[in-house]
Design an enzyme around this catalytic site. Sequence first.
Site, PDB file in Angstrom:
ATOM      1  N   CYS A 108     -25.229  -6.978   3.437  1.00 23.81           N
ATOM      2  CA  CYS A 108     -26.342  -6.617   2.570  1.00 23.81           C
ATOM      3  C   CYS A 108     -27.167  -5.546   3.272  1.00 23.81           C
ATOM      4  O   CYS A 108     -26.909  -5.214   4.417  1.00 23.81           O
ATOM      5  CB  CYS A 108     -27.241  -7.826   2.331  1.00 23.81           C
ATOM      6  SG  CYS A 108     -26.347  -9.254   1.718  1.00 23.81           S
ATOM      7  N   ARG A 160     -24.564  -0.771   0.635  1.00 20.07           N
ATOM      8  CA  ARG A 160     -24.286  -1.987   1.401  1.00 20.07           C
ATOM      9  C   ARG A 160     -24.239  -3.227   0.508  1.00 20.07           C
ATOM     10  O   ARG A 160     -23.864  -4.317   0.954  1.00 20.07           O
ATOM     11  CB  ARG A 160     -25.347  -2.199   2.481  1.00 20.07           C
ATOM     12  CG  ARG A 160     -25.350  -1.163   3.575  1.00 20.07           C
ATOM     13  CD  ARG A 160     -26.332  -1.550   4.654  1.00 20.07           C
ATOM     14  NE  ARG A 160     -25.957  -2.774   5.328  1.00 20.07           N
ATOM     15  CZ  ARG A 160     -25.231  -2.847   6.419  1.00 20.07           C
ATOM     16  NH1 ARG A 160     -24.788  -1.763   6.991  1.00 20.07           N
ATOM     17  NH2 ARG A 160     -24.921  -4.005   6.954  1.00 20.07           N
ATOM     18  N   TRP A 205     -25.305  -8.207  -1.370  1.00 22.67           N
ATOM     19  CA  TRP A 205     -23.882  -8.339  -1.677  1.00 22.67           C
ATOM     20  C   TRP A 205     -23.585  -9.818  -1.496  1.00 22.67           C
ATOM     21  O   TRP A 205     -23.532 -10.318  -0.373  1.00 22.67           O
ATOM     22  CB  TRP A 205     -23.058  -7.490  -0.712  1.00 22.67           C
ATOM     23  CG  TRP A 205     -21.603  -7.508  -1.033  1.00 22.67           C
ATOM     24  CD1 TRP A 205     -20.634  -8.283  -0.450  1.00 22.67           C
ATOM     25  CD2 TRP A 205     -20.920  -6.725  -2.012  1.00 22.67           C
ATOM     26  NE1 TRP A 205     -19.420  -8.027  -1.007  1.00 22.67           N
ATOM     27  CE2 TRP A 205     -19.553  -7.081  -1.966  1.00 22.67           C
ATOM     28  CE3 TRP A 205     -21.340  -5.771  -2.933  1.00 22.67           C
ATOM     29  CZ2 TRP A 205     -18.606  -6.499  -2.802  1.00 22.67           C
ATOM     30  CZ3 TRP A 205     -20.384  -5.196  -3.762  1.00 22.67           C
ATOM     31  CH2 TRP A 205     -19.040  -5.554  -3.697  1.00 22.67           C
ATOM     32  N   ASN A 264     -29.374 -10.408   6.493  1.00 24.85           N
ATOM     33  CA  ASN A 264     -28.016  -9.897   6.331  1.00 24.85           C
ATOM     34  C   ASN A 264     -27.155 -10.650   7.326  1.00 24.85           C
ATOM     35  O   ASN A 264     -27.445 -10.636   8.523  1.00 24.85           O
ATOM     36  CB  ASN A 264     -27.980  -8.391   6.628  1.00 24.85           C
ATOM     37  CG  ASN A 264     -26.562  -7.857   6.671  1.00 24.85           C
ATOM     38  OD1 ASN A 264     -25.692  -8.343   5.942  1.00 24.85           O
ATOM     39  ND2 ASN A 264     -26.322  -6.879   7.512  1.00 24.85           N
ATOM     40  N   GLY A 265     -26.130 -11.329   6.849  1.00 25.18           N
ATOM     41  CA  GLY A 265     -25.259 -12.099   7.742  1.00 25.18           C
ATOM     42  C   GLY A 265     -24.855 -13.403   7.080  1.00 25.18           C
ATOM     43  O   GLY A 265     -24.986 -13.547   5.858  1.00 25.18           O
ATOM     44  N   GLU A 301       2.635  -2.256   2.508  1.00 30.83           N
ATOM     45  CA  GLU A 301       1.256  -1.771   2.483  1.00 30.83           C
ATOM     46  C   GLU A 301       1.157  -0.391   3.156  1.00 30.83           C
ATOM     47  O   GLU A 301       0.439   0.493   2.682  1.00 30.83           O
ATOM     48  CB  GLU A 301       0.340  -2.805   3.159  1.00 30.83           C
ATOM     49  CG  GLU A 301      -1.125  -2.444   3.241  1.00 30.83           C
ATOM     50  CD  GLU A 301      -1.809  -2.174   1.899  1.00 30.83           C
ATOM     51  OE1 GLU A 301      -1.229  -2.419   0.837  1.00 30.83           O
ATOM     52  OE2 GLU A 301      -2.945  -1.670   1.944  1.00 30.83           O
ATOM     53  N   LYS A 353      -0.252   2.971   1.251  1.00 34.80           N
ATOM     54  CA  LYS A 353      -1.355   3.800   1.772  1.00 34.80           C
ATOM     55  C   LYS A 353      -0.910   5.256   1.883  1.00 34.80           C
ATOM     56  O   LYS A 353      -1.614   6.160   1.469  1.00 34.80           O
ATOM     57  CB  LYS A 353      -1.829   3.322   3.144  1.00 34.80           C
ATOM     58  CG  LYS A 353      -2.581   2.033   3.186  1.00 34.80           C
ATOM     59  CD  LYS A 353      -3.977   2.065   2.608  1.00 34.80           C
ATOM     60  CE  LYS A 353      -4.014   1.676   1.172  1.00 34.80           C
ATOM     61  NZ  LYS A 353      -4.128   0.340   0.787  1.00 34.80           N
ATOM     62  N   GLU A 390      -0.479   6.888  -1.665  1.00 34.92           N
ATOM     63  CA  GLU A 390      -1.656   7.114  -2.517  1.00 34.92           C
ATOM     64  C   GLU A 390      -2.668   8.060  -1.882  1.00 34.92           C
ATOM     65  O   GLU A 390      -3.396   8.743  -2.592  1.00 34.92           O
ATOM     66  CB  GLU A 390      -2.319   5.787  -2.903  1.00 34.92           C
ATOM     67  CG  GLU A 390      -2.941   5.053  -1.754  1.00 34.92           C
ATOM     68  CD  GLU A 390      -3.688   3.796  -2.176  1.00 34.92           C
ATOM     69  OE1 GLU A 390      -4.113   3.708  -3.327  1.00 34.92           O
ATOM     70  OE2 GLU A 390      -3.844   2.905  -1.317  1.00 34.92           O
ATOM     71  N   HIS A 427      21.842  -2.145   2.388  1.00 35.93           N
ATOM     72  CA  HIS A 427      22.459  -2.395   1.088  1.00 35.93           C
ATOM     73  C   HIS A 427      22.131  -1.267   0.109  1.00 35.93           C
ATOM     74  O   HIS A 427      21.844  -1.524  -1.066  1.00 35.93           O
ATOM     75  CB  HIS A 427      22.003  -3.749   0.532  1.00 35.93           C
ATOM     76  CG  HIS A 427      22.388  -4.891   1.418  1.00 35.93           C
ATOM     77  ND1 HIS A 427      23.688  -5.328   1.556  1.00 35.93           N
ATOM     78  CD2 HIS A 427      21.646  -5.651   2.250  1.00 35.93           C
ATOM     79  CE1 HIS A 427      23.730  -6.326   2.421  1.00 35.93           C
ATOM     80  NE2 HIS A 427      22.492  -6.539   2.865  1.00 35.93           N
ATOM     81  N   LYS A 462     -11.529   3.085  -8.339  1.00 32.08           N
ATOM     82  CA  LYS A 462     -11.668   1.680  -7.960  1.00 32.08           C
ATOM     83  C   LYS A 462     -12.263   0.889  -9.126  1.00 32.08           C
ATOM     84  O   LYS A 462     -13.150   1.387  -9.825  1.00 32.08           O
ATOM     85  CB  LYS A 462     -12.636   1.605  -6.784  1.00 32.08           C
ATOM     86  CG  LYS A 462     -12.133   0.706  -5.682  1.00 32.08           C
ATOM     87  CD  LYS A 462     -12.977   0.805  -4.460  1.00 32.08           C
ATOM     88  CE  LYS A 462     -12.556  -0.227  -3.476  1.00 32.08           C
ATOM     89  NZ  LYS A 462     -11.277   0.050  -2.830  1.00 32.08           N
TER      90      LYS A 462
HETATM   91  C1  F6R Z   1      -4.645   0.392  -2.953  1.00 38.12           C
HETATM   92  C2  F6R Z   1      -5.614  -0.126  -3.903  1.00 38.12           C
HETATM   93  C3  F6R Z   1      -5.122  -0.778  -5.126  1.00 38.12           C
HETATM   94  C4  F6R Z   1      -5.830  -2.133  -5.314  1.00 38.12           C
HETATM   95  C5  F6R Z   1      -5.421  -2.761  -6.644  1.00 38.12           C
HETATM   96  C6  F6R Z   1      -6.030  -4.130  -6.827  1.00 38.12           C
HETATM   97  O1  F6R Z   1      -5.250   1.003  -1.858  1.00 38.12           O
HETATM   98  O2  F6R Z   1      -6.793  -0.027  -3.686  1.00 38.12           O
HETATM   99  O3  F6R Z   1      -3.760  -0.948  -5.095  1.00 38.12           O
HETATM  100  O4  F6R Z   1      -5.472  -2.958  -4.251  1.00 38.12           O
HETATM  101  O5  F6R Z   1      -5.814  -1.935  -7.693  1.00 38.12           O
HETATM  102  O6  F6R Z   1      -7.418  -4.104  -6.813  1.00 38.12           O
HETATM  103  P1  F6R Z   1      -8.242  -5.441  -6.712  1.00 38.12           P
HETATM  104  O7  F6R Z   1      -7.981  -6.062  -5.386  1.00 38.12           O
HETATM  105  O8  F6R Z   1      -9.671  -5.023  -6.879  1.00 38.12           O
HETATM  106  O9  F6R Z   1      -7.780  -6.329  -7.826  1.00 38.12           O
END
Ligand code: F6R
Length: 610
Positions: A2, A28, A75, A101-102, A481, A485, A488, A504, A605
Amino acid sequence: MCGIFGCVLKEGNAAPLIHAALKRLEYRGYDSVGIATIHREEIFVKKDQGKIDEVHKLVNLDDMPGSLGIGHTRWATHGAPLKVNAHPHTDCTGQIEVVHNGIIENFIELKAELEEAGHKFVSRTDTEVFAHLVEDAYKRNSDFTLVQAVLHAIKRVDGSYAFAVISSREPDKIVCARNESPLVLGVSENAVYCASDLTAFLPLTKKAVMINDGELVVLTPGKYEIRKIQDNTAINREPSVIDWSPEMAVKKGYPHFMIKEIHEQPETLRSTLRMQEHYLELISTFLDRATEVFLIACGTSYHACLAASYMFSKLAFLPTYPVYASEFVEQHGKSVNIDSTILAVSQSGETADTLGAVTCAQQRAATILGLTNTIGSTLTRVSRVYIGQQSGPEIGVAATKTFTSQLSVMAQVALKLSKKRGKISQDEMDDLADRMEKLPETVEAIILTQEKKIKAIAKKYRDAKIFFFLGRGINTATAYEGRLKLMEIAYVPAIAYPAGESKHGPISLIEPGFPVVFVCPKDGQTHKTLIGNIQEMKARGAAIISIVEEGDEEIKAMSDDYVEVPKGIPEVLSPIPYVVPLQLLAYYMAVERGINPDTPRNLAKSVTVK
Ligand code: F6R
């Protein structure tokens, strides 16, 4: 994670200044906000759920009297983002206000004890116990000063904190304290400030004083005093001049949020290791009773689920089925039923595919459990029980700290479940718990010692047209993963497979110089077989980049480039540190290729819709 802020002005109104500082700290946390000021020995409080602008529209945060006050932007980790859970928190007498915060780890015990002693709680937060502890200290000794009462309260608290406390009994001061949560002071002609981040006061002053763990601070008009919590001795520390711009401060001096968030992982892992027993107990009880368990998620969260399925199997002997949320309805929609348990994992708690799968399972009477970073999100509202990821807002579009935090939580759940089921010995359990505690240090060491090397590897392979990522066992998920990364963020096409599958089919792609990244921890059964896979690739001229355990000379000798991870990491926990070099590789590949890693094209996001 937070944001807290406090200021003591020599003259003028504190509230508009606190409001503006909280706006600068909104990154934050942004699910609720509150301010408390003192004017003529009277306390004024305004708070509510929602973003700062929304709350300001409702209550006018600037219109509060007094030249001293504290504020908070939240948060949520404990208690939904409701008005009642917004900071500041108040004691029974209304004379004490606290922002924090914590995480107070022992708040359930403390709350029970304080309730027994007659204290009335109004929120579900861990922070409120602190206001009552300060009140309790005054009750026990009416001669106590605010500093003495805060010191008394702090001694009862386990966990991480940056507190700022005010009391109408001593209306000219703010008392702050720090343990494992950031706290910094700002000093100007007319004011002294305390904040969880420089960002809060940078437009007001460039003179800052960093506060360390175990220190308490008293702010009064034109003055600050630092003391050691342990023995109350005074510490003399002069301000230093910070030459960051406000924009740099939000990113803590890093050029991008992604790298800031990668570097934040030791801190976020410490936070997830403070997971309350109560939540672990609840989730593991549901999992223990389940007949079939689906782990559903998208993207990075899916990869965390995939790794977690190995954890649940190896530690608790519980079979779980990781499923891409977007496939769940087609794959299991008809068979999911009242005996099914769904653990839905989503950083945002708002991803449409994940919520779609949850809705389908819910309609068929399955039990829904959630793991999310966003308390108050749709996922928390539809889950029977949910647990927080506790890693603070993630601003970079690419999920980084999400993966390690989700896995840290799921490892703790798996361990708890294992204990319940009596599946591993006490010694093994204690050993794993100890090693889990060391993960933040391990990640810190990787960043500190390997980042430069990874940067050089990125430079060397910056023009590669394609990458291959291979891992075995639980680190198949780490390889997936790493691929995600790189694709993307750096727009490099990449493929990932369990290493055993590479022969295979995919091996036919290999030609001289083709970069193949191997994730090769030494613990467990996979090391020997991975060596075989490396040899197969090497024989075809692949350029081998390995993520190895420190001192693994055998694999190092076969590699064109390698990154080392400290020894002593058990296989079930290995994706947590082993993914970090892959995150750094993707980041530096993007930078080398001139791409802004914070804003990859075509991606955004999910954010919480309230
Ligand atoms: C990859 C990424 C996406 C999310 C995915 C799920 O870096 O950010 O693949 O992981 O869209 O998002 P959440 O976890 O918010 O459901």
